[in-house]
Scaffold this motif. Structure first.
Motif, PDB file in Angstrom:
ATOM      1  N   SER A 267       1.013   6.155   7.045  1.00 61.22           N
ATOM      2  CA  SER A 267       1.031   4.676   7.298  1.00 61.22           C
ATOM      3  C   SER A 267       1.196   4.372   8.594  1.00 61.22           C
ATOM      4  O   SER A 267       0.726   3.236   9.144  1.00 61.22           O
ATOM      5  CB  SER A 267       2.160   3.968   6.279  1.00 61.22           C
ATOM      6  OG  SER A 267       1.736   4.134   5.145  1.00 61.22           O
ATOM      7  N   PRO A 274       4.163   1.306   4.776  1.00 64.72           N
ATOM      8  CA  PRO A 274       4.056   2.150   3.597  1.00 64.72           C
ATOM      9  C   PRO A 274       4.838   1.115   2.360  1.00 64.72           C
ATOM     10  O   PRO A 274       5.780   0.767   2.713  1.00 64.72           O
ATOM     11  CB  PRO A 274       4.837   3.473   3.794  1.00 64.72           C
ATOM     12  CG  PRO A 274       5.788   2.857   4.902  1.00 64.72           C
ATOM     13  CD  PRO A 274       5.273   2.131   5.933  1.00 64.72           C
ATOM     14  N   ARG A 330      -0.876   7.929  -1.375  1.00 69.39           N
ATOM     15  CA  ARG A 330      -1.833   7.306  -0.499  1.00 69.39           C
ATOM     16  C   ARG A 330      -3.080   6.537  -1.289  1.00 69.39           C
ATOM     17  O   ARG A 330      -3.311   5.705  -0.622  1.00 69.39           O
ATOM     18  CB  ARG A 330      -2.760   8.858   0.087  1.00 69.39           C
ATOM     19  CG  ARG A 330      -1.929   9.579   1.016  1.00 69.39           C
ATOM     20  CD  ARG A 330      -2.525  10.839   1.503  1.00 69.39           C
ATOM     21  NE  ARG A 330      -1.830  11.198   2.420  1.00 69.39           N
ATOM     22  CZ  ARG A 330      -2.171  12.662   2.842  1.00 69.39           C
ATOM     23  NH1 ARG A 330      -3.350  13.355   2.617  1.00 69.39           N
ATOM     24  NH2 ARG A 330      -1.555  13.344   3.857  1.00 69.39           N
ATOM     25  N   ASN A 333      -1.197   3.172  -1.226  1.00 71.58           N
ATOM     26  CA  ASN A 333      -1.287   2.410   0.150  1.00 71.58           C
ATOM     27  C   ASN A 333      -2.948   1.828   0.663  1.00 71.58           C
ATOM     28  O   ASN A 333      -2.910   0.802   1.167  1.00 71.58           O
ATOM     29  CB  ASN A 333      -1.005   3.569   1.117  1.00 71.58           C
ATOM     30  CG  ASN A 333       0.417   3.565   1.110  1.00 71.58           C
ATOM     31  OD1 ASN A 333       1.122   2.824   0.320  1.00 71.58           O
ATOM     32  ND2 ASN A 333       0.889   4.892   1.653  1.00 71.58           N
ATOM     33  N   LYS A 336      -3.589  -1.279  -1.381  1.00 72.25           N
ATOM     34  CA  LYS A 336      -2.951  -2.187  -0.630  1.00 72.25           C
ATOM     35  C   LYS A 336      -3.735  -2.890   0.485  1.00 72.25           C
ATOM     36  O   LYS A 336      -3.946  -3.956   0.721  1.00 72.25           O
ATOM     37  CB  LYS A 336      -1.429  -1.817  -0.573  1.00 72.25           C
ATOM     38  CG  LYS A 336      -0.760  -3.093   0.496  1.00 72.25           C
ATOM     39  CD  LYS A 336       0.507  -2.711   0.506  1.00 72.25           C
ATOM     40  CE  LYS A 336       1.574  -3.427   1.308  1.00 72.25           C
ATOM     41  NZ  LYS A 336       2.942  -3.288   1.572  1.00 72.25           N
ATOM     42  N   GLN A 337      -4.163  -1.900   1.306  1.00 75.54           N
ATOM     43  CA  GLN A 337      -4.773  -2.390   2.572  1.00 75.54           C
ATOM     44  C   GLN A 337      -6.204  -3.020   2.289  1.00 75.54           C
ATOM     45  O   GLN A 337      -6.719  -4.079   2.840  1.00 75.54           O
ATOM     46  CB  GLN A 337      -5.158  -1.124   3.461  1.00 75.54           C
ATOM     47  CG  GLN A 337      -3.811  -0.706   3.913  1.00 75.54           C
ATOM     48  CD  GLN A 337      -4.224   0.888   4.720  1.00 75.54           C
ATOM     49  OE1 GLN A 337      -5.287   1.134   4.855  1.00 75.54           O
ATOM     50  NE2 GLN A 337      -3.193   1.397   5.061  1.00 75.54           N
TER      51      GLN A 337
END
Length: 415
Positions: A267, A274, A330, A333, A336-337
Motif C-alpha cells: 500500500s 492499507p 491484496r 486493497n 477498495k481502490q
C-alpha cells in the motif's frame, strides 16, 4: 392478715417433739454425756476428713484461711495491666440486677462530640449495704466486675464504706492471683471485647484514674522521642525486574503478522492506505472457507477489469498459508481502490450452495456498477492446504476490509 401479740404475755414456741423425763435429773445427765463424748473424741487422730472430731481454731491473724477461688466478699473492678484501660463499659447490667440497689454508675462521654463512649465515668458501691450475692459478677458481659477475697473491712468510719471507682479498681493480675482458674476461662473473651472498646475511646477516657497522668506523660515522651529521632533512610531501590520473555508466536500468528507487513508495504508503494484487518471472530468450516476464497477471487477479477490491480495479485494460487493470506489482503486493497463492493461483503461465511450463488450475484452487480463486464468465474485452485485455519483467517480479513471500503464509498456518495 397481721399477727398481734399482747405485751406482757409469754408465747411458747415448740420446735419438734419435746422429750419428757420421768425421773428428775435425767436431762442433766444427758447433757453431761454429750460433753463427755466430745471431750473424749478430741483425743482421736484425724487421718482423713471422715475422722475429724472435736473443735478446731485457726491462730488468726497469724494463720490465714485458705479461701477457695469461688469465695465472694465484695465486688471490685478490673483494668488491664499493660494499657491501663478498664474492662467496664457502663452497660448498667450490674446496676439493674443488684438486689439491694447499692451500685451506681455514670457513662463517660466524648468531650469533643458529647456522644457516649463505652467507658464508665464514675462507679460507686455501698459496701455497708452490699449482701455479697455475686449477681453483679455473674451478669457482667465484659468480665469487668469480680468478687474480692478481702474480708477485713471492719471500721468505725461509716462514710468510708461508700467506695468509689478509684478504690474499686484492681489490676487483672491481682484477680488472676486469687482465682487463676476462673480468670483463665474468661481471659480470651474479656481481652477480645476490651480491644474493641479501646478503639472507641478517645484520648485517656477509659483508663484507670490513678494511671491517667502516668500514661499521658509516657505518650508525651514517646512523641518527643519520635520527633527528635532522625528520619529513616529511604528504602533501597530495587532493580527493575527483567522483562518477561516474549511469548513465542504460533505458526498462524507468524503468518498473519508477515501478511500484514507485506500488505502495508504494498500500500505504501501504491500511495494508498492499507485497509484494517480486524481479527477473525469465528472459525470457518471447509465449505465456508471455500466460499470465502471464491468471493476473494471474484473481487480480484472485478478490480482487474477496472484496471487498478494486476491480475497476478488476485490469484490465490500459493500452496502455503503465508501466500494465501497475502493474496487475500491484496485483493481487498485492490477492491477498495477500484471503488467497488467485492463479493466478500455479502458472503456471511456461507455453508450451503444458496450462499455461494448469492455471493456470485453480488460480485456481478459490483462489476456492473463499475462499468465493466464480469469476468468469467475462475474456479479456485485446489492447492494442498498446509494450514486451513490460516486460509480461513485470511479470507475473513479480506471480506472485512472490503466491507469497510464499501461503507466509506457509500458515505462519500451520500455527502
Amino acid at each position: 392478715m397481721t399477727i398481734t401479740i399482747q405485751r406482757g404475755e409469754v408465747v411458747e414456741v415448740a420446735r419438734g417433739s419435746q422429750r419428757r423425763y420421768a425421773v428428775p435429773g435425767m436431762g442433766l445427765l444427758d447433757s453431761l454425756g454429750v460433753v463427755w463424748k466430745h471431750w473424749r473424741e478430741s483425743f482421736r487422730q484425724n487421718r482423713d476428713f471422715s475422722d475429724i472430731h472435736g473443735t478446731f481454731t485457726e491462730q488468726y491473724p497469724d494463720e490465714r484461711p485458705n479461701l477457695p477461688e469461688a469465695y465472694r466478699n465484695m465486688p471490685i473492678l478490673l483494668y488491664d495491666d499493660e494499657t491501663g484501660h478498664e474492662l467496664c463499659t457502663s452497660c448498667f447490667q450490674c446496676q439493674r440486677i443488684c438486689p439491694p440497689q447499692v451500685i451506681h454508675m455514670t457513662q463517660a462521654k466524648d468531650p469533643t462530640t458529647g456522644k457516649a463512649v463505652p467507658s464508665v465515668a464514675e462507679f460507686i458501691i455501698e459496701y455497708d449495704a452490699c449482701m455479697s450475692c455475686g449477681f453483679c459478677a455473674e451478669v457482667c458481659p465484659f468480665d469487668a466486675i469480680k468478687m474480692d477475697h478481702h474480708f477485713e473491712l471492719s471500721t468505725a468510719d461509716h462514710a468510708s464504706l461508700t467506695v468509689y471507682k478509684q478504690e474499686l479498681n484492681r489490676p487483672v493480675s491481682y484477680y488472676q492471683s486469687i482465682a487463676p482458674t476462673l480468670w483463665e476461662e474468661a481471659k480470651a473473651g474479656a481481652y477480645k471485647k476490651l480491644q474493641g472498646n479501646i478503639k472507641r475511646r478517645p484520648d485517656v477516657i477509659g483508663i484507670a484514674p490513678h494511671l491517667v497522668d502516668r500514661i499521658a506523660a509516657r505518650r508525651a515522651e514517646l512523641a518527643a522521642a519520635a520527633a527528635a529521632a532522625p528520619p529513616p533512610p529511604p528504602p533501597a531501590t530495587t532493580p527493575a525486574a527483567p522483562p518477561a520473555e516474549a511469548r513465542k508466536l504460533t505458526p498462524e500468528e507468524k503468518a498473519a503478522k508477515l501478511a500484514a507487513i507485506k500488505a502495508a508495504n504494498a500500500s505504501k508503494q501504491s500511495g494508498a492506505t492499507p485497509a484494517e484487518t480486524p481479527p477473525a471472530t469465528a472459525e470457518l468450516s471447509p465449505a465456508e472457507a471455500k466460499a470465502a476464497k471464491l468471493a476473494a477471487i471474484r473481487a480480484a477479477n472485478t478490480a482487474k477489469q477496472a484496471g487498478t490491480a494486476p491480475a497476478a495479485e488476485a490469484t490465490p494460487a500459493p500452496v502455503d498459508e503465508k501466500a494465501a493470506k497475502l493474496a487475500a489482503i491484496r485483493a481487498a486493497n485492490a477492491a477498495k481502490q477500484a471503488g467497488t463492493v467485492p463479493a466478500a461483503e455479502a458472503t456471511p461465511a456461507p455453508v450451503d450452495e444458496k450462499a455461494a450463488k448469492l455471493a456470485a450475484i453480488r460480485a456481478a452487480n459490483a462489476a456492473k456498477q463499475a462499468g465493466t463486464a464480469p469476468a468469467a468465474e475462475v474456479p479456485p485452485a485446489e492447492p494442498a492446504p498446509v494450514d486451513e485455519k490460516a486460509a480461513k483467517l485470511a479470507a475473513i480479513r479480506a471480506a472485512n476490509a472490503a466491507k469497510k471500503a464499501a461503507a466509506e464509498d457509500n458515505e462519500t456518495e451520500r455527502n
